[in-house]
Design a protein around this motif. Structure first.
Motif, PDB file in Angstrom:
ATOM      1  N   PRO A  21      11.995  -2.909   1.341  1.00 17.77           N
ATOM      2  CA  PRO A  21      11.015  -1.874   1.001  1.00 17.77           C
ATOM      3  C   PRO A  21       9.566  -2.234   1.345  1.00 17.77           C
ATOM      4  O   PRO A  21       8.727  -1.340   1.463  1.00 17.77           O
ATOM      5  N   PHE A  22       9.261  -3.515   1.495  1.00 21.25           N
ATOM      6  CA  PHE A  22       7.876  -3.936   1.721  1.00 21.25           C
ATOM      7  C   PHE A  22       7.566  -4.160   3.193  1.00 21.25           C
ATOM      8  O   PHE A  22       6.532  -3.748   3.693  1.00 21.25           O
ATOM      9  N   ASP A  23       8.447  -4.857   3.876  1.00 24.38           N
ATOM     10  CA  ASP A  23       8.303  -5.150   5.298  1.00 24.38           C
ATOM     11  C   ASP A  23       9.652  -5.647   5.809  1.00 24.38           C
ATOM     12  O   ASP A  23      10.609  -5.750   5.045  1.00 24.38           O
ATOM     13  N   GLU A  24       9.718  -5.985   7.097  1.00 28.24           N
ATOM     14  CA  GLU A  24      11.000  -6.400   7.686  1.00 28.24           C
ATOM     15  C   GLU A  24      11.341  -7.860   7.404  1.00 28.24           C
ATOM     16  O   GLU A  24      12.393  -8.339   7.817  1.00 28.24           O
ATOM     17  N   LYS A  25      10.499  -8.576   6.656  1.00 30.45           N
ATOM     18  CA  LYS A  25      10.731  -9.995   6.383  1.00 30.45           C
ATOM     19  C   LYS A  25      11.058 -10.285   4.920  1.00 30.45           C
ATOM     20  O   LYS A  25      11.406 -11.415   4.594  1.00 30.45           O
ATOM     21  N   THR A  26      10.925  -9.290   4.052  1.00 33.05           N
ATOM     22  CA  THR A  26      11.124  -9.517   2.614  1.00 33.05           C
ATOM     23  C   THR A  26      12.348  -8.744   2.144  1.00 33.05           C
ATOM     24  O   THR A  26      12.316  -7.519   2.030  1.00 33.05           O
ATOM     25  N   LEU A  27      13.419  -9.480   1.876  1.00 34.56           N
ATOM     26  CA  LEU A  27      14.682  -8.895   1.431  1.00 34.56           C
ATOM     27  C   LEU A  27      14.677  -8.772  -0.094  1.00 34.56           C
ATOM     28  O   LEU A  27      14.453  -9.754  -0.800  1.00 34.56           O
TER      29      LEU A  27
END
Length: 119
Positions: A21-27
């Motif tokens: 939900p935040f960016d493509e690096k934070t799962l």
């Protein structure tokens, strides 16, 4: 524990979804739409933010100084950042994931708890 083991354990829990939900690096892992764990995929060594009882957070930070810290970019009272690939026992990391999950489940509305139970 490596990042794949962390992910597999989180996603195996009942009612859990994963997203970015935040960016493509934070799962981010959510149970019934509420966040209980998140990890940055580019951290080396791997680390994760987990929700924790405030009193227990203090105890863990003292016992694992430098390995369990106040939550990075999170509420420092309710979240810890845990170094996954360092000298924290595997069983403790699993217990902390369970603890975070349980805290969130216990804070859900009765309706959502009943929905989760029926899954």
């Amino acid at each position: 524990m490596n990042i794949e083991e962390f992910r597999n354990y989180c996603i195996s829990k009942k009612g859990v979804t994963e997203s970015f939900p935040f960016d493509e690096k934070t799962l981010v892992f959510k149970v019934m739409g509420k966040m209980f764990a998140l990890t940055g995929l580019e951290y080396n060594p791997a680390q994760a933010n987990l929700k924790c009882d405030p009193e227990r957070s203090i105890e863990l930070r003292e016992a694992y100084d430098g390995l369990i810290n106040p939550g990075y970019h999170m509420s420092k009272v309710h979240w810890n950042t845990v170094e996954l690939e360092k000298n924290i026992p595997h069983e403790l990391i699993l217990e902390l994931i369970d603890h975070s999950y349980d805290l969130v489940v216990n804070s859900l509305t009765k309706k959502l708890q009943a929905e989760l139970a029926s899954l």
